[in-house]
Scaffold this motif. Structure first.
Motif, PDB file in Angstrom:
ATOM      1  N   VAL A 219       5.909  -4.401 -31.974  1.00 10.78           N
ATOM      2  CA  VAL A 219       5.856  -3.261 -32.892  1.00 10.78           C
ATOM      3  C   VAL A 219       6.658  -3.529 -34.167  1.00 10.78           C
ATOM      4  N   GLU A 220       7.639  -4.422 -34.087  1.00 11.27           N
ATOM      5  CA  GLU A 220       8.443  -4.726 -35.286  1.00 11.27           C
ATOM      6  C   GLU A 220       7.569  -5.363 -36.365  1.00 11.27           C
ATOM      7  N   ARG A 221       6.777  -6.350 -35.965  1.00 19.39           N
ATOM      8  CA  ARG A 221       5.894  -6.996 -36.939  1.00 19.39           C
ATOM      9  C   ARG A 221       4.822  -6.015 -37.427  1.00 19.39           C
TER      10      ARG A 221
ATOM     11  N   SER B  49      -4.023  -2.408 -31.704  1.00 18.53           N
ATOM     12  CA  SER B  49      -4.655  -2.445 -30.375  1.00 18.53           C
ATOM     13  C   SER B  49      -3.764  -3.169 -29.366  1.00 18.53           C
ATOM     14  N   ARG B  50      -2.949  -4.098 -29.830  1.00 15.34           N
ATOM     15  CA  ARG B  50      -2.041  -4.813 -28.927  1.00 15.34           C
ATOM     16  C   ARG B  50      -0.818  -3.978 -28.542  1.00 15.34           C
ATOM     17  N   LEU B  51      -0.717  -2.815 -29.140  1.00 17.68           N
ATOM     18  CA  LEU B  51       0.389  -1.908 -28.824  1.00 17.68           C
ATOM     19  C   LEU B  51      -0.047  -0.754 -27.922  1.00 17.68           C
ATOM     20  N   VAL B  52      -1.330  -0.381 -27.986  1.00 15.45           N
ATOM     21  CA  VAL B  52      -1.748   0.847 -27.297  1.00 15.45           C
ATOM     22  C   VAL B  52      -2.924   0.685 -26.332  1.00 15.45           C
ATOM     23  N   ALA B  53      -3.605  -0.455 -26.354  1.00 10.71           N
ATOM     24  CA  ALA B  53      -4.849  -0.582 -25.574  1.00 10.71           C
ATOM     25  C   ALA B  53      -4.640  -0.273 -24.091  1.00 10.71           C
ATOM     26  N   VAL B  54      -3.487  -0.628 -23.569  1.00  9.30           N
ATOM     27  CA  VAL B  54      -3.235  -0.435 -22.138  1.00  9.30           C
ATOM     28  C   VAL B  54      -3.227   1.044 -21.750  1.00  9.30           C
ATOM     29  N   ASP B  55      -2.989   1.920 -22.717  1.00  9.49           N
ATOM     30  CA  ASP B  55      -2.905   3.352 -22.425  1.00  9.49           C
ATOM     31  C   ASP B  55      -4.251   4.062 -22.496  1.00  9.49           C
ATOM     32  N   ILE B  56      -5.284   3.350 -22.943  1.00  3.63           N
ATOM     33  CA  ILE B  56      -6.565   4.012 -23.183  1.00  3.63           C
ATOM     34  C   ILE B  56      -7.307   4.389 -21.892  1.00  3.63           C
ATOM     35  N   PRO B  57      -7.460   3.460 -20.926  1.00  2.00           N
ATOM     36  CA  PRO B  57      -8.266   3.799 -19.745  1.00  2.00           C
ATOM     37  C   PRO B  57      -7.815   5.081 -19.040  1.00  2.00           C
ATOM     38  N   GLY B  58      -6.528   5.355 -19.048  1.00  2.00           N
ATOM     39  CA  GLY B  58      -6.006   6.542 -18.368  1.00  2.00           C
ATOM     40  C   GLY B  58      -6.509   7.857 -18.939  1.00  2.00           C
ATOM     41  N   HIS B  59      -7.070   7.802 -20.152  1.00  3.91           N
ATOM     42  CA  HIS B  59      -7.591   9.030 -20.762  1.00  3.91           C
ATOM     43  C   HIS B  59      -9.110   9.110 -20.712  1.00  3.91           C
TER      44      HIS B  59
ATOM     45  N   ALA C  60      -7.502 -11.498 -21.704  1.00  2.87           N
ATOM     46  CA  ALA C  60      -6.320 -11.211 -20.874  1.00  2.87           C
ATOM     47  C   ALA C  60      -6.381  -9.766 -20.395  1.00  2.87           C
ATOM     48  N   PRO C  61      -5.706  -9.475 -19.281  1.00  4.50           N
ATOM     49  CA  PRO C  61      -5.617  -8.075 -18.839  1.00  4.50           C
ATOM     50  C   PRO C  61      -4.922  -7.226 -19.899  1.00  4.50           C
ATOM     51  N   LEU C  62      -5.311  -5.947 -19.996  1.00  9.11           N
ATOM     52  CA  LEU C  62      -4.704  -5.066 -20.991  1.00  9.11           C
ATOM     53  C   LEU C  62      -3.185  -5.018 -20.837  1.00  9.11           C
ATOM     54  N   GLU C  63      -2.733  -5.057 -19.594  1.00 13.28           N
ATOM     55  CA  GLU C  63      -1.290  -5.012 -19.350  1.00 13.28           C
ATOM     56  C   GLU C  63      -0.585  -6.216 -19.985  1.00 13.28           C
ATOM     57  N   THR C  64      -1.267  -7.366 -19.965  1.00  9.78           N
ATOM     58  CA  THR C  64      -0.682  -8.565 -20.579  1.00  9.78           C
ATOM     59  C   THR C  64      -0.714  -8.464 -22.099  1.00  9.78           C
ATOM     60  N   VAL C  65      -1.821  -7.968 -22.626  1.00 12.45           N
ATOM     61  CA  VAL C  65      -1.970  -7.827 -24.081  1.00 12.45           C
ATOM     62  C   VAL C  65      -0.817  -7.007 -24.660  1.00 12.45           C
ATOM     63  N   CYS C  66      -0.460  -5.954 -23.937  1.00 12.51           N
ATOM     64  CA  CYS C  66       0.547  -5.017 -24.441  1.00 12.51           C
ATOM     65  C   CYS C  66       1.945  -5.268 -23.871  1.00 12.51           C
ATOM     66  N   ALA C  67       2.113  -6.356 -23.148  1.00 11.95           N
ATOM     67  CA  ALA C  67       3.373  -6.576 -22.415  1.00 11.95           C
ATOM     68  C   ALA C  67       4.580  -6.657 -23.347  1.00 11.95           C
ATOM     69  N   ASN C  68       4.384  -7.206 -24.537  1.00 13.46           N
ATOM     70  CA  ASN C  68       5.517  -7.396 -25.461  1.00 13.46           C
ATOM     71  C   ASN C  68       5.540  -6.369 -26.575  1.00 13.46           C
ATOM     72  N   ARG C  69       5.004  -5.198 -26.313  1.00  9.17           N
ATOM     73  CA  ARG C  69       4.837  -4.279 -27.438  1.00  9.17           C
ATOM     74  C   ARG C  69       6.155  -3.791 -28.026  1.00  9.17           C
TER      75      ARG C  69
ATOM     76  N   SER D 191      -2.038   7.386 -26.663  1.00 14.59           N
ATOM     77  CA  SER D 191      -0.825   6.659 -26.274  1.00 14.59           C
ATOM     78  C   SER D 191       0.430   7.393 -26.720  1.00 14.59           C
ATOM     79  N   ASP D 192       1.417   7.402 -25.850  1.00 15.48           N
ATOM     80  CA  ASP D 192       2.703   7.990 -26.232  1.00 15.48           C
ATOM     81  C   ASP D 192       3.678   6.931 -26.752  1.00 15.48           C
ATOM     82  N   PHE D 193       3.155   5.708 -26.978  1.00 16.04           N
ATOM     83  CA  PHE D 193       4.011   4.652 -27.517  1.00 16.04           C
ATOM     84  C   PHE D 193       4.300   4.954 -28.994  1.00 16.04           C
TER      85      PHE D 193
END
Lengths: 234, 234
Positions: free
Chosen positions: B155-157, B113-123, B142-151, B198-200
């Motif tokens: 993603v490595e972990r 969810s910390r990798l893709v949540a920011v992409d959900i509202p757009g769909h 935190a804002p979704l943009e902040t949650v996913c800021a370091n994705r 998400s296209d991530f």
């Protein structure tokens, strides 16, 4: 005298049997109701188990059969003793338990080793301690003291990663359900390992995982509780 | 017309069915060979499923039975349709699969969810997007943009934590063994969720987990591949 022999990793004290993999096998044998004679083994004594064609324990000698690797031993026991209680909740249950075993190896024990590895050499013979330190420090790429230097902080993430155990224990007292099965042995093996060689408290006393660990220590007439060890929770 | 109805979370596009929990149920129904009519549902429309006594999907209406919560639905299907292929590799296999389901919920999906949540509202529909953003941002703190800021780093972990899947796939093509079972659906649900919104790229193309995801997309005549989505690996 049993016709079955299990080569198990021991500390300087031969009763301190502390390998997580050997504990999986000991519990699996108890689950199947099979008696076994323990042969304490030291890590640097590769010659003593050369007959198995490899250099690690557990090695089970069951009549004419020699089987090494705890997972292979579990499969062997399930196949060879089908009338005894299943290790996997039945034939079709094996693959899901294999995943849990993989989680216990790849995540749980990997995390745990960074909390307790520094305490291991102190419980080994001098020869094993030197062997352990040189092989493990090469693997970690750092002295054991460095690997475990931040364990007071690292333990927090370790505990967070136990969430799947806690969620499963909301539904039943064991990962196997009402009674333990090999999923419990896969996961408990590392806790027993840590308990035998480190006084670092892995769990908080109010963690449901600590209650489960106590149930595992008590299983099979306290089989795991009988060996020297520390408290798992504090 | 099926006598079975499944209320499933849909995006603004009603064919974009993206709930990880609903996918577990869709695949479980296919596993049991049961047909079902999809009722696309929007997250803010609590009234439409009020009859189920709670506010989340999946909700399965099977004749006179109303069951919610994907795990409860799995147990219901296994009990109600015992002659269809088991979801758990047999009766005794359930507890180990429950652990895997808990791992998928508590670790896999939490990390994902910390990798893709920011992409959900757009769909989502505008109403659902506002609802989703406010409830999830309160949960994350935190804002979704902040949650996913370091994705790109996080993603490595995430990929490291997939190690148990990789280890299991060394032995068999599915977590359930030669064929998929509910352990696969538990774990694949979150991947299908991410794929739909998400296209991530969660996985590298050479990861065995990516090959498994492709097999899951192809299962049951491409059931999961039929809904709109992105590539899981890149």
């Amino acid at each position: 005298m049993s016709s079955r022999t299990l080569y198990e990793l021991a500390g300087a004290d031969p009763t301190r049997l502390f390998s997580p993999f050997c504990w999986r096998t000991r519990l699996a044998l108890a689950h199947k109701g099979l008696d076994v004679q323990t042969m304490p083994w030291r890590m640097s004594d590769k010659e003593a188990i050369a007959f198995s064609g490899q250099g690690k324990v557990p090695v089970l000698v069951d009549g004419n059969h020699v089987v090494s690797d705890s997972w292979q031993i579990a499969l062997y026991l399930e196949k060879t003793y089908p009338d005894a209680p299943s290790l996997f909740g039945g034939e079709g249950g094996m693959p899901a338990v294999r995943f849990i075993n993989a989680w216990a190896d790849g995540i749980l024990m990997a995390d745990m080793s960074r909390l307790v590895a520094v305490d291991i050499p102190g419980h080994m013979t001098a020869e094993d301690a030197a062997y352990f330190r040189s092989t493990r420090e090469a693997r970690f790429g750092a002295p054991l003291e460095t690997v475990c230097a931040n364990r007071e902080q690292d333990v927090e993430r370790f505990r967070q990663n136990l969430l799947p155990i806690r969620l499963a224990l909301r539904a039943a007292p064991f990962l196997g359900g009402d009674t333990p099965h090999y999923a419990d042995y896969s996961v408990f093996g590392p806790f027993q390992w840590a308990r035998c060689i480190s006084d670092f408290p892995l769990l908080k006393a109010d963690d449901p995982v600590a209650d489960w660990a106590e149930r595992m220590l008590a299983a099979f007439d306290g089989l795991a509780a009988k060996v020297p060890g520390y408290k798992i929770a504090a």
